[in-house]
Scaffold this active site. Structure first.
Site, PDB file in Angstrom:
ATOM      1  N   TYR A 238      23.416   9.065  41.053  1.00 47.28           N
ATOM      2  CA  TYR A 238      24.737   8.913  41.690  1.00 47.28           C
ATOM      3  C   TYR A 238      25.202   7.447  41.703  1.00 47.28           C
ATOM      4  CZ  TYR A 238      28.005   8.793  45.733  1.00 47.28           C
ATOM      5  OH  TYR A 238      29.063   8.573  46.573  1.00 47.28           O
TER       6      TYR A 238
ATOM      7  N   ASP B  38      15.836   7.415  32.267  1.00 43.77           N
ATOM      8  CA  ASP B  38      15.862   8.408  33.351  1.00 43.77           C
ATOM      9  C   ASP B  38      15.076   9.624  32.886  1.00 43.77           C
ATOM     10  OD1 ASP B  38      18.442   9.085  35.756  1.00 43.77           O
ATOM     11  OD2 ASP B  38      16.678  10.330  35.385  1.00 43.77           O
ATOM     12  N   ASN B  39      14.319  10.252  33.803  1.00 39.71           N
ATOM     13  CA  ASN B  39      13.605  11.484  33.396  1.00 39.71           C
ATOM     14  C   ASN B  39      14.382  12.739  33.803  1.00 39.71           C
ATOM     15  OD1 ASN B  39      13.265  11.634  36.121  1.00 39.71           O
ATOM     16  ND2 ASN B  39      11.020  11.772  36.087  1.00 39.71           N
TER      17      ASN B  39
ATOM     18  N   LYS C 252      14.546  10.227  46.905  1.00 40.76           N
ATOM     19  CA  LYS C 252      15.280   9.599  48.024  1.00 40.76           C
ATOM     20  C   LYS C 252      15.602  10.544  49.175  1.00 40.76           C
ATOM     21  CE  LYS C 252      19.898  10.556  46.495  1.00 40.76           C
ATOM     22  NZ  LYS C 252      21.272  10.136  46.729  1.00 40.76           N
TER      23      LYS C 252
ATOM     24  N   SER D 155      17.442   0.099  50.954  1.00 42.59           N
ATOM     25  CA  SER D 155      18.221   0.921  51.875  1.00 42.59           C
ATOM     26  C   SER D 155      18.212   0.333  53.274  1.00 42.59           C
ATOM     27  CB  SER D 155      17.611   2.334  51.915  1.00 42.59           C
ATOM     28  OG  SER D 155      18.145   3.085  52.968  1.00 42.59           O
TER      29      SER D 155
ATOM     30  N   TYR E 116       9.854   7.836  52.870  1.00 42.44           N
ATOM     31  CA  TYR E 116      10.876   7.352  51.922  1.00 42.44           C
ATOM     32  C   TYR E 116      11.226   5.903  52.253  1.00 42.44           C
ATOM     33  CZ  TYR E 116      15.509   6.074  50.453  1.00 42.44           C
ATOM     34  OH  TYR E 116      16.568   5.357  49.976  1.00 42.44           O
TER      35      TYR E 116
ATOM     36  N   LYS F 229      10.625   2.094  50.176  1.00 47.26           N
ATOM     37  CA  LYS F 229      11.613   1.046  49.907  1.00 47.26           C
ATOM     38  C   LYS F 229      11.114  -0.296  50.439  1.00 47.26           C
ATOM     39  CE  LYS F 229      14.873   3.322  47.833  1.00 47.26           C
ATOM     40  NZ  LYS F 229      15.168   3.062  46.402  1.00 47.26           N
TER      41      LYS F 229
ATOM     42  N   TYR G   5      21.429  -0.800  50.765  1.00 47.45           N
ATOM     43  CA  TYR G   5      22.652  -0.002  50.837  1.00 47.45           C
ATOM     44  C   TYR G   5      22.808   0.585  52.236  1.00 47.45           C
ATOM     45  CZ  TYR G   5      21.568   0.510  45.789  1.00 47.45           C
ATOM     46  OH  TYR G   5      21.227   0.314  44.472  1.00 47.45           O
ATOM     47  N   PHE G   6      24.034   0.671  52.695  1.00 49.58           N
ATOM     48  CA  PHE G   6      24.268   1.423  53.919  1.00 49.58           C
ATOM     49  C   PHE G   6      24.555   2.872  53.511  1.00 49.58           C
ATOM     50  CE2 PHE G   6      23.521  -1.355  57.486  1.00 49.58           C
ATOM     51  CZ  PHE G   6      23.055  -2.442  56.771  1.00 49.58           C
ATOM     52  N   ASN G   7      25.728   3.428  53.783  1.00 50.62           N
ATOM     53  CA  ASN G   7      25.869   4.852  53.415  1.00 50.62           C
ATOM     54  C   ASN G   7      26.835   5.041  52.255  1.00 50.62           C
ATOM     55  OD1 ASN G   7      24.661   4.824  56.177  1.00 50.62           O
ATOM     56  ND2 ASN G   7      24.738   7.045  55.828  1.00 50.62           N
TER      57      ASN G   7
ATOM     58  N   ARG H 228      27.990   5.353  61.273  1.00 48.48           N
ATOM     59  CA  ARG H 228      27.386   4.787  60.080  1.00 48.48           C
ATOM     60  C   ARG H 228      28.376   3.895  59.345  1.00 48.48           C
ATOM     61  NH1 ARG H 228      23.872   6.631  62.537  1.00 48.48           N
ATOM     62  NH2 ARG H 228      22.117   7.977  61.893  1.00 48.48           N
TER      63      ARG H 228
HETATM   64  C1  WQD Z   1      25.030  10.350  58.476  1.00 47.28           C
HETATM   65  C2  WQD Z   1      25.447  10.831  59.853  1.00 47.28           C
HETATM   66  C3  WQD Z   1      23.877  12.348  60.856  1.00 47.28           C
HETATM   67  C4  WQD Z   1      24.518  15.615  58.000  1.00 47.28           C
HETATM   68  C5  WQD Z   1      20.471   8.631  54.944  1.00 47.28           C
HETATM   69  C6  WQD Z   1      19.161   7.959  54.632  1.00 47.28           C
HETATM   70  C7  WQD Z   1      19.436   6.614  54.034  1.00 47.28           C
HETATM   71  C8  WQD Z   1      20.358   6.741  52.856  1.00 47.28           C
HETATM   72  C9  WQD Z   1      21.666   7.407  53.278  1.00 47.28           C
HETATM   73  C10 WQD Z   1      19.065   6.899  50.868  1.00 47.28           C
HETATM   74  C11 WQD Z   1      24.282  10.877  60.848  1.00 47.28           C
HETATM   75  C12 WQD Z   1      25.221  13.042  60.603  1.00 47.28           C
HETATM   76  C13 WQD Z   1      24.575  14.394  58.659  1.00 47.28           C
HETATM   77  C14 WQD Z   1      24.965  16.776  58.641  1.00 47.28           C
HETATM   78  C15 WQD Z   1      25.554  15.477  60.567  1.00 47.28           C
HETATM   79  N1  WQD Z   1      19.766   7.504  51.829  1.00 47.28           N
HETATM   80  N2  WQD Z   1      25.091  14.335  59.915  1.00 47.28           N
HETATM   81  N3  WQD Z   1      25.476  16.671  59.909  1.00 47.28           N
HETATM   82  O1  WQD Z   1      20.933   9.587  57.809  1.00 47.28           O
HETATM   83  O2  WQD Z   1      22.644   7.693  57.918  1.00 47.28           O
HETATM   84  O3  WQD Z   1      21.136   7.902  55.935  1.00 47.28           O
HETATM   85  O4  WQD Z   1      21.297   8.690  53.805  1.00 47.28           O
HETATM   86  O5  WQD Z   1      18.943   5.711  50.700  1.00 47.28           O
HETATM   87  O6  WQD Z   1      18.209   6.058  53.633  1.00 47.28           O
HETATM   88  O7  WQD Z   1      18.461   7.777  55.840  1.00 47.28           O
HETATM   89  O8  WQD Z   1      22.960   9.560  56.283  1.00 47.28           O
HETATM   90  O9  WQD Z   1      24.617  11.260  55.649  1.00 47.28           O
HETATM   91  O10 WQD Z   1      22.295  12.015  56.375  1.00 47.28           O
HETATM   92  O11 WQD Z   1      23.897  11.125  58.075  1.00 47.28           O
HETATM   93  O12 WQD Z   1      26.029  15.419  61.710  1.00 47.28           O
HETATM   94  O13 WQD Z   1      24.935  17.925  58.099  1.00 47.28           O
HETATM   95  O14 WQD Z   1      25.925  12.171  59.750  1.00 47.28           O
HETATM   96  O15 WQD Z   1      23.337  12.739  62.120  1.00 47.28           O
HETATM   97  O16 WQD Z   1      24.782  10.513  62.125  1.00 47.28           O
HETATM   98  P1  WQD Z   1      21.899   8.699  57.120  1.00 47.28           P
HETATM   99  P2  WQD Z   1      23.426  11.061  56.538  1.00 47.28           P
END
Ligand code: WQD
Length: 334
Positions: free
Chosen positions: A11, A31-32, A84, A124, A148, A152, A176-178, A230
């Protein structure tokens, strides 16, 4: 520069291929396809209008990667390849350590064999753990709550030690954040297999009718509306951050860590409302229990990347929602 992109069909990596080409670099994909679609590289070629050399290899396979790099003239590596899924890593920790640490070690060993001195590593914000105060700053203490995240953080340490042993090495760690959204062409985007772990792809699937409703994991956090906050960042902004990191690594040796985020927090309900309103769709939600391991708030202090990399996220949450929706509508035609 000729840049080897491990996990290049993934992605974030596929969006980075587009920005590398736009900046005049030549990416080479390894990439595999264990967790990505090989057709993605072809779609990136269509978007960019150029060919991208692509090798189906497992980056933990020393002979395969060494053979690829022996073909020569790799100027740098952007290392994305790795598993991941947080939940899966708790169920299968040994698979995660073997794969993710093995990939990092193999990349570094092959770099050493072939005199490649630049590496950009995909890390991450999860390494900030659950005890720091937001906004997260690069020099804060790190810790993880799942295998995981540990892969990292351990990879960061392995890279830091490799740099300490070779003063010519340049390593840039990007936390990375989100990442959310998709390239504005609608040709590539996030395409998780099975039930999405992450919020935005889940919202997309509810909006298109592939899932009945979104369960909001808790509304009793100490946040603006009780739901998790986030730092969502458009994947194209994130991809541009990798080009900025590469430019930096061409001018600097040593080890540096940068947050890639917007510096702004958005709650679950705010994201849902924005997605529904900018796209004119319904996103049915219900409030459920908190998800184990979640923290209330996670967003970045981005001043270091802004000032040292000269990089700043340009796109806002509305752009992320609009581009995500376009991709969700297109992906079934791909
Ligand atoms: C975001 C918010 C959930 C799904 C993760 C990994 C991080 C990175 C990004 C790889 C939170 C809420 C989520 C749902 C919800 N990945 N949520 N219902 O957990 O911040 O980060 O993904 O590098 O390492 O930890 O992302 O999108 O899972 O959650 O309410 O069905 O959405 O509780 O508050 P997160 P997320």
């Amino acid at each position: 520069m000729n840049i080897l992109v491990t996990g290049g069909a993934g992605y974030i990596a596929s969006h980075t291929l587009i920005e590398l080409l736009a900046a005049g670099h030549q990416p080479i994909v390894a990439d595999n396809f264990s967790n990505s679609d090989s057709a993605v590289v072809g779609r990136v070629e269509k978007v960019a209008g150029v060919n991208i050399p692509c090798y189906e290899i497992d980056v933990t396979d020393y002979d395969a990667l060494d053979g690829l790099m022996a073909e020569g003239n790799i100027d740098g590596i952007i290392h994305f390849a790795g598993y991941k899924a947080v939940g899966e890593s708790v169920e299968k920790p040994l698979m995660y350590y073997r794969n993710n640490l093995g990939a990092t070690l193999t990349v570094l060993e092959c770099m050493k064999n072939h005199g490649v001195k630049k590496i950009i590593f995909s890390s991450s914000a999860t390494v900030y753990g659950e005890h720091n105060q937001v906004p997260f700053v690069e020099n804060m203490p790190t810790s993880c709550t799942n295998p995981y995240g540990w892969t990292k953080l351990m990879s960061e340490q392995i890279i830091q030690d490799a740099v300490a042993s070779d003063p010519e090495l340049s390593a840039v760690i990007l936390r990375y954040f989100n990442p959310v959204g998709a390239h504005s062409s609608g040709m590539i985007g996030e395409n998780p297999k099975g039930i999405p772990n992450n919020l935005m792809p889940y919202i997309q699937q509810v909006a298109i009718g592939a899932r009945d409703k979104l369960t909001v994991f808790g509304d009793d956090y100490e946040t603006i509306d009780g739901t998790g906050v986030r730092d969502y960042i458009h994947v194209s902004d994130l991809a541009k951050g990798h080009v900025a990191a590469l430019d930096y690594s061409a001018e600097h040796r040593g080890y540096e860590v940068f947050n890639l985020g917007t510096g702004r927090g958005t709650s679950v309900l705010e994201l849902v409302k924005t997605f529904a309103s900018v796209n004119g769709v319904d996103v049915t939600c219900s409030i459920g229990p908190r998800r184990a391991g979640d923290i209330a708030e996670c967003y970045a202090d981005v001043s270091k990347a802004n000032s040292i990399l000269g990089w700043k996220a340009a796109l806002g949450v509305e752009d992320m929602c609009r581009d995500a929706w376009r991709w969700e509508q297109n992906k079934s035609t791909m």
